[in-house]
Design an enzyme around this catalytic site. Structure first.
Site, PDB file in Angstrom:
ATOM      1  N   HIS A   1     -14.148 -31.260  52.148  1.00 48.41           N
ATOM      2  CA  HIS A   1     -13.803 -31.669  50.789  1.00 48.41           C
ATOM      3  C   HIS A   1     -13.373 -30.421  50.012  1.00 48.41           C
ATOM      4  CE1 HIS A   1     -16.377 -35.600  50.647  1.00 48.41           C
ATOM      5  NE2 HIS A   1     -15.733 -35.466  51.795  1.00 48.41           N
TER       6      HIS A   1
ATOM      7  N   GLU B   1     -14.169 -29.252  47.173  1.00 49.73           N
ATOM      8  CA  GLU B   1     -15.272 -28.498  46.576  1.00 49.73           C
ATOM      9  C   GLU B   1     -15.954 -27.584  47.592  1.00 49.73           C
ATOM     10  OE1 GLU B   1     -14.664 -31.819  46.431  1.00 49.73           O
ATOM     11  OE2 GLU B   1     -15.953 -32.737  44.917  1.00 49.73           O
TER      12      GLU B   1
ATOM     13  N   CYS C   1     -18.846 -35.991  45.139  1.00 54.29           N
ATOM     14  CA  CYS C   1     -19.707 -36.912  45.870  1.00 54.29           C
ATOM     15  C   CYS C   1     -21.109 -36.289  45.974  1.00 54.29           C
ATOM     16  CB  CYS C   1     -19.126 -37.177  47.265  1.00 54.29           C
ATOM     17  SG  CYS C   1     -19.247 -35.766  48.392  1.00 54.29           S
TER      18      CYS C   1
ATOM     19  N   CYS D   1     -21.139 -32.919  47.910  1.00 53.61           N
ATOM     20  CA  CYS D   1     -20.565 -31.797  47.169  1.00 53.61           C
ATOM     21  C   CYS D   1     -21.444 -31.414  45.979  1.00 53.61           C
ATOM     22  CB  CYS D   1     -19.145 -32.124  46.728  1.00 53.61           C
ATOM     23  SG  CYS D   1     -18.005 -32.253  48.131  1.00 53.61           S
TER      24      CYS D   1
END
Length: 151
Positions: free
Chosen positions: A55, A57, A85, A88
């Site tokens: 992801h 992040e 999410c 993260c």
């Protein structure tokens, strides 16, 4: 005349657009230090890297930690185009990021203001200052357009 630096969310949106062009879910992120210098910028690379944790992040947290030679990103700010999410959000807490600015809300899979609300948990190691809805219209439009093309 001095040129003004683009703000963090603008850069994150550029990264989200680049992710979409690669066929990735259009989420972009950038981490800046206390002086506003960019430490890391990236977009989702889950498909490209064949890695469910790639992801935006997490990619920028890893890169910023390498840049600072520290697992703690104290006094750093993270800009991301979509509410993080739970995975993260947990990484943001563990990295001790000071401020989180996010664009679009994620009512289904969010982990900050929706879903499990990681930072509200007593188990959170650190709770950053959170500012949601930054350029939310543009971030939401990118996501809607991307998913409408997939259906």
């Amino acid at each position: 005349m001095r040129q003004q630096k683009p703000n963090g969310m603008e850069i994150a949106l550029e990264e989200a657009e680049a992710a979409a062009r690669r066929g990735e879910v259009p989420v972009g992120a950038v981490i800046v230090d206390a002086k506003g210098e960019i430490l890391a910028r990236n977009g989702n690379r889950v498909l490209e890297m064949k890695d469910p944790t790639a992801h935006a992040e997490l990619l920028v947290i890893r890169e910023a930690a390498r840049a600072l030679s520290s697992e703690r990103l104290i006094n750093c700010t993270l800009y991301v185009t979509l509410e993080p999410c739970p995975m993260c959000a947990s990484a943001i807490s563990m990295a001790r990021i000071a401020r989180l600015y996010y664009g679009a809300e994620d009512e289904k899979s969010g982990g900050v203001d929706h879903g499990p609300r990681i930072f509200a948990s007593g188990a959170a190691h650190h709770k950053p200052d959170v500012y949601g809805g930054i350029n939310a219209g543009r971030a939401t439009q990118l996501l809607r357009h991307f998913f409408s093309q997939r259906r």
